[in-house]
Structure formats: structure tokens, C-alpha cells
Design a protein around this motif. Structure first.
Motif: not given
Length: 523
Positions: A28-35, A50-60, A349-359
Motif C-alpha cells: 500500500l505504501a509503495d502505491n499510495f504513500y511512498p514516504e 516513488a522512483d518505481q511509479l510513473i503516474d502520481s495520481y494515486p499519491i495525490l 475517477e474510480t480512484i477519486a471515488s475510492a478516496f471519497y474525493l467526490n463527496k
């Protein structure tokens, strides 16, 4: 008294069970919380994140939800202390004073409350739990809050599902141990302070029920706290306490496990992996279209094909260009590129919904709303967010405030127990919280008072006696408290009664004088 070897063996058993969670937390930390991605690996200082990641949207997405917890639940005057008893005016004033005093103690810079909760918020969102210690500082004149790495924490539950045992690995330097414990440190640590004061020492902070520790001297306490130097098998301190000293807010628990899960990252993990693969594919496709591969005519090229800036490629001078270019780009079909971008937006949009950002925010409707529309939108907003934030208020903020209040009262940071008004004695302390979700409920009292006042204004023209149906004093006082006004703005009920009696007596005397003047005029 339990032997030290037995305590350490039990601790090792807990960490063996906790080790089953480390691989999940690392993923989970590798994908969402590299710190925080150092559960199963050792990270060197200054190592790239986060050197193994290409897209930073899950972290955002994780960052936005983690930051929203403090904004939604701990903004401004976000809690106040109440009592299970019905307080009188003196009780209400003391509760208001204790609320402001406790908040001041919690938000001292040296207490570290903001830093600890900031770290815990992101642990809570990513891993579904966090560990915060609440204790007195070394001078015993204030509180100290620290957020601990989940990798170093192992705990158990009692039969009611509450955390009752906490084991925390602690690696202070030898100099820090000497600062905190003084002469109680082991002689080896004392010698280490002379030669290598900044070398770390493996220690453990253990809180367990007093009956489990089996020492009759501590049975009058609920728990026992041990601070152990594991490198030297030395107990530096043993204290009896009536609380567990650690707050463990848990997002979503599962029956049969003391460790919780985050519904946000559980839902978003497959999409986080997918968006990395999609972004990698789209980048490769875009690069092939922007810099297509070069096809060279055979037996014509006399050197390597140089695709760099200002590069030179040698071609046979006898080659006839009318037969075709010596170097030709291999064009690519880009029809699938927009489809890939659309799919990527769907995943976002699915990731944003999973993190309740649309609410977390009201959607923009694009026009001005009436008061009724605003009220209905706020009701809908509360219905959508209460299932998310209401448990956090009791499980997270509630535990923090209750433990802070208990420790502060025992240390005398909130004054003497003898200063508590009689109406509050024997009652239980109850914390209530203010947030955008609950503030509307308190302000609704003032709105209802306005409605009642309008109804009275219309009805009193028909029958002035109807005003006796409403206790205007109680309605006004409740509405003033509902909008969050300080208790100092309100006179006590006794003072209000005395002023009313004085006004009534003054009016009676005035009427008596007027009657006397009228009788004198008639005479």
C-alpha cells in the motif's frame, strides 16, 4: 511480578503475528504513500521516493483525503466538553473554561499535537489505523503527542474489542536515554554516551493490564507501563497508569483481527496498479508517434543512422532518390491513443471515488441557489458524509480528547478537582465535536427560534395571550448557545430572575406614583 524474559517472549509473539501485515502495508505504501514505504525494506537517508511509479495520481488522491481529515474534523473550535449531568450556570462556565484550557494545552508547539495528527491522518487513510501516544512531557508541565510507525507497533484487544495491550519498538540514542531516564539507564548505555552518544539503542515501550503483570504493588492501577532497554535486558522504568497511554484509531475493523483496513486503499489498489501500466503504455505510444522508428534502404546507408540533434547519416552518393528516400519514418496509427486517455480518466475517477474525493465538496451547480436549495443541499451533503466522518469523530477525535483530558486532569493542568462545580461532580465527561457536518444541527436551533418568532408575530395579532404558550427565555438562551456564543454573554438564570423581579417592582412603584398623582388631580 512477571519476569523480564517472559515479557519479551510475549512481545516477540505479538510481533510475529503483526509481521503478517507488513507485506500488505509495504504494498500500500509503495502505491499510495511512498514516504512511509519502509515496512519490509531499509531506506537510506536521501534515497529517491516513488522512483518505481510513473503516474502520481494515486499519491495525490491519498494526500487530498489525508489533508481533508484535519480540515473537516479539527478546524477552529472543533470540540467542547460537556457532562452527562445537567450542569447549572456555574457548571457551564467551568466546562467552557476547561474546553479552552485543554485546547491550549493540546496546541502548545512543544506538545507536537499538529505534527502527530498530521502523520496519523495519512497512516489512517492509507493503512486503516494509526498509533498516537499521549503522555506528559519529561518536565510534567504539558502534554506530548507522538505518532509511531505501524511497523514498530503491535497490540491486542480485550473481550470488548478495545485495545488493551500495546508494544512499541523505540530506538532512541544513548544521549536521549540519559536525558530522559538519568541514572536509571544501564551502565553500558552510560559508557556509550561518552564514546558514541548518538548511537541508537533498541528499546520497547510496553503497556499491559496490571493483573497480567502480576505485581501486587500495581493492582490498584488499571495498567502497567514498562520502558525496557532490550539490548541490555534492563528495565529502566515501571509505572502504574489508569489508561493505555496510546490512541489507536481504526478505520474499518474485521472480525477476528485486531488490525484494521482502509476501505479507500482496498478499493483503489487494483486501479492504482492499472493506472501505472496504462500510463506507461500511453507514454510509449506517444513517444513512438512523436519519434517514429526509421527504416533505411539496404546497401545505401554507409554509416550508423544518427537520430540525435544535428546528427549526420552518410548515404551512398550514387543512390538515386527517385527510387525512394534512403531513410523513411515508419508511421504509427494513433487512433487508439484517445481511447487510452479516456480509459485513464475513468480510472482516475474510480480512484477519486475510492478516496471519497467526490463527496468532500459540494458540486458546482453553476447558478445562485435560494436559501431552501442551500438547506436541502447541506442535508444531502451530510447524508453522504456522515457515514464516513461520524465514526472518525468518536473513534479518532473522541479517543484523543478523552485521553488528553484524563491525563491533563491527573497532572493538574486543568486546575484542581476541588474547583469543579457541584453540578458536575459524579458525572461523566462527554466530548462533542464541531465540524461542517454537525454545525448545521446546532445552528438549526437559532433557525427554529426565528420560525417560532414569526409564527408568534402573526398569531399575537389575533390573541395576545398566545405568547404564554412559549417559554421565550429558554428558547432565546438555547438559540444563543446554538450559534456558539460564549457563556459569558449570558447572565445566569438567577441573575435574570432577580433583574426581572427588580423591573417588576420598579414598574409597580411607577404605577403607584401615577395613580397617586391621578387621585391628587381629581381631588
Amino acid at each position: 511480578m512477571m519476569q523480564l524474559e517472559t515479557v519479551l517472549q510475549q512481545s516477540q509473539h505479538l510481533y510475529e503475528k503483526q509481521s503478517l501485515m507488513l507485506s500488505l502495508w509495504q504494498n500500500l505504501a509503495d502505491n499510495f504513500y511512498p514516504e512511509r514505504a519502509d515496512f519490509t525494506t531499509v531506506r537510506n537517508t536521501g534515497q529517491e521516493l516513488a522512483d518505481q511509479l510513473i503516474d502520481s495520481y494515486p499519491i495525490l488522491a491519498r494526500r487530498d483525503m489525508g489533508n481533508s481529515l484535519s480540515a473537516m474534523l479539527r478546524d477552529g473550535h472543533w470540540f467542547w466538553i460537556t457532562s452527562s449531568n445537567e450542569p447549572d450556570d456555574d457548571g457551564r462556565r467551568w466546562l467552557e473554561w476547561a474546553t479552552h484550557r485543554l485546547k491550549k494545552v493540546m496546541y502548545y508547539r512543544e506538545a507536537g499535537f499538529v505534527r502527530a495528527t498530521k502523520q496519523a491522518d495519512h497512516d489512517y487513510v492509507t493503512f486503516g489505523q494509526a498509533v498516537i501516544s499521549v503522555e506528559l512531557n519529561k518536565n510534567a508541565d504539558g502534554l506530548l503527542y507522538r505518532c509511531w510507525h505501524l511497523r514498530d507497533c503491535a497490540w491486542t484487544e480485550d473481550d470488548a474489542g478495545q485495545v488493551n495491550t500495546m508494544h512499541v519498538k523505540w530506538r532512541p540514542t544513548a544521549y536521549q536515554l540519559k536525558q530522559v531516564f538519568g541514572v536509571r539507564i544501564h551502565p553500558n548505555v552510560y559508557e556509550l554516551c561518552k564514546k558514541h552518544p548518538f548511537q541508537e539503542v533498541n528499546c520497547k515501550r510496553i503497556v499491559m493490564p496490571s493483573e497480567q503483570y502480576e505485581d501486587p504493588n500495581f493492582l490498584k492501577y488499571k495498567n502497567v507501563q514498562l520502558l525496557i532497554d532490550c539490548d541490555n535486558k534492563h528495565v529502566m522504568q515501571v509505572d502504574g497508569i489508569n489508561h493505555i497511554n496510546h490512541v489507536v484509531p481504526r478505520f474499518q475493523t474485521v472480525a477476528g483481527s485486531q488490525y484494521a483496513y482502509s476501505p479507500a486503499t482496498v478499493v483503489a489498489l487494483p486501479d492504482a496498479r492499472l493506472i501505472q501500466a496504462m500510463t506507461h503504455t500511453l507514454l510509449e505510444a506517444g513517444e513512438r508517434y512523436a519519434r517514429p522508428p526509421i527504416v533505411a534502404t539496404s546497401r545505401v546507408i554507409r554509416s550508423d543512422v544518427d537520430l540525435s540533434s544535428d546528427g549526420i547519416t552518410w548515404v551512398d552518393d550514387e543512390y538515386d532518390e527517385r527510387m525512394g528516400a534512403a531513410l523513411r519514418p515508419l508511421t504509427q496509427e494513433r487512433g487508439g491513443f484517445p481511447i487510452g486517455l479516456e480509459l485513464r480518466e475513468d480510472i482516475k475517477e474510480t480512484i477519486a471515488s475510492a478516496f471519497y474525493l467526490n463527496k468532500l465538496s459540494l458540486p458546482d451547480v453553476g447558478h445562485e441557489m435560494t436559501a431552501y436549495e442551500v438547506s436541502e443541499r447541506m442535508k444531502q451533503y451530510r447524508r453522504e458524509n456522515l457515514p464516513l466522518f461520524a465514526p472518525m469523530e468518536s473513534e479518532y477525535n473522541g479517543q484523543l480528547c478523552e485521553m488528553s483530558f484524563e491525563i491533563a486532569m491527573q497532572a493538574g493542568l486543568l486546575g484542581s478537582v476541588m474547583d469543579i462545580p457541584r453540578s458536575l461532580q459524579g458525572g461523566e465527561v462527554v466530548f462533542r465535536f464541531k465540524s461542517p457536518l454537525t454545525r448545521a444541527e446546532e445552528e438549526e436551533r437559532a433557525t427554529r427560534f426565528q420560525q417560532v418568532r414569526g409564527m408568534l408575530a402573526e398569531t399575537i395579532q389575533l390573541d395576545p395571550a398566545v405568547v404564554a404558550n412559549v417559554n421565550l427565555d429558554a428558547a432565546l438562551r438555547d438559540s444563543i448557545r446554538g450559534i456558539g456564543s460564549p457563556e459569558a454573554w449570558l447572565h445566569t438564570e438567577k441573575a435574570v430572575m432577580e433583574r426581572k423581579q427588580a423591573q417588576a417592582m420598579a414598574q409597580a412603584a411607577q404605577m403607584a406614583m401615577e395613580n397617586a398623582d391621578n387621585l391628587a388631580g381629581v381631588a
